[in-house]
Design a protein around this motif. Structure first.
Motif, mmCIF file in Angstrom:
data_model
loop_
_atom_site.group_PDB
_atom_site.id
_atom_site.type_symbol
_atom_site.label_atom_id
_atom_site.label_comp_id
_atom_site.label_asym_id
_atom_site.label_seq_id
_atom_site.Cartn_x
_atom_site.Cartn_y
_atom_site.Cartn_z
ATOM 1 N N GLU A 40 -14.667 -10.344 -1.805
ATOM 2 C CA GLU A 40 -13.407 -10.724 -0.753
ATOM 3 C C GLU A 40 -12.410 -11.080 -0.778
ATOM 4 O O GLU A 40 -12.424 -10.806 0.445
ATOM 5 N N LYS A 41 -12.399 -9.984 -1.560
ATOM 6 C CA LYS A 41 -10.726 -9.021 -1.306
ATOM 7 C C LYS A 41 -11.027 -7.567 -0.595
ATOM 8 O O LYS A 41 -10.691 -7.528 0.224
ATOM 9 N N MET A 42 -12.711 -7.663 -1.007
ATOM 10 C CA MET A 42 -12.612 -5.943 0.277
ATOM 11 C C MET A 42 -13.392 -6.885 1.815
ATOM 12 O O MET A 42 -13.281 -5.947 2.351
ATOM 13 N N ALA A 74 -7.891 0.894 -3.145
ATOM 14 C CA ALA A 74 -7.174 0.695 -5.296
ATOM 15 C C ALA A 74 -8.283 -0.299 -5.428
ATOM 16 O O ALA A 74 -8.336 -0.032 -6.385
ATOM 17 N N THR A 75 -8.357 -1.226 -4.466
ATOM 18 C CA THR A 75 -9.317 -2.459 -5.306
ATOM 19 C C THR A 75 -10.641 -1.716 -5.240
ATOM 20 O O THR A 75 -11.300 -2.163 -6.054
ATOM 21 N N CYS A 76 -11.619 -1.208 -4.273
ATOM 22 C CA CYS A 76 -12.454 -0.444 -4.800
ATOM 23 C C CYS A 76 -13.005 0.084 -6.047
ATOM 24 O O CYS A 76 -13.487 0.231 -7.112
ATOM 25 N N GLU A 77 -11.053 0.789 -6.342
ATOM 26 C CA GLU A 77 -11.320 1.603 -8.052
ATOM 27 C C GLU A 77 -11.287 0.691 -8.816
ATOM 28 O O GLU A 77 -12.231 0.830 -9.731
ATOM 29 N N SER A 78 -10.320 -0.679 -8.654
ATOM 30 C CA SER A 78 -10.102 -0.993 -9.825
ATOM 31 C C SER A 78 -11.774 -2.098 -10.067
ATOM 32 O O SER A 78 -12.620 -2.534 -10.854
ATOM 33 N N THR A 79 -12.197 -2.169 -8.721
ATOM 34 C CA THR A 79 -13.543 -2.837 -9.095
ATOM 35 C C THR A 79 -14.725 -2.382 -9.876
ATOM 36 O O THR A 79 -15.380 -3.025 -10.875
#
Length: 108
Positions: free
Chosen positions: A16-18, A59-64
């Motif tokens: 959802e964030k992505m 950063a969202t992609c990396e943390s996911t």
């Protein structure tokens, strides 16, 4: 009804964030591309706004991805979300490069 596991909940929230990042990045890309086509300064978006969204999306992609261990398979929905987000990042940065190449104002 079965309850979501922590991993399932994290996966759903991350996707959802992505998606939300993609909506923002697509909007920025569209604004920049329209401005470039008309050879005018961008309205409603600044270069800084776009770059901040790019950084946050990355950063969202990396943390996911980092959430899943080396032996854990990454769910298909996450892989597709990361792929789509990275494509949106590329589109937004290409639009910035286009504006710069045309010597147009990216806003302040």
């Amino acid at each position: 009804m079965t309850e979501e596991t922590d991993s399932q909940k994290f996966t759903r929230q991350s996707v959802e964030k992505m998606r939300a990042h993609c909506v923002m990045l697509d909007s920025h890309s569209d604004n920049l591309t329209r401005a470039a086509a008309a050879r005018i300064a961008v309205q409603g978006t600044t270069g800084k706004d776009v770059l901040k969204e790019v950084a946050t999306a990355a950063a969202t992609c990396e943390s996911t991805i980092d959430f899943f261990g080396d032996d854990d398979p990454i769910p298909w929905s996450v892989l597709e979300g990361v792929r789509r987000t990275q494509q949106c990042i590329a589109n937004a940065t290409n639009a910035i490069v286009l504006m710069m190449a045309l010597g147009l104002d990216l806003g302040s």
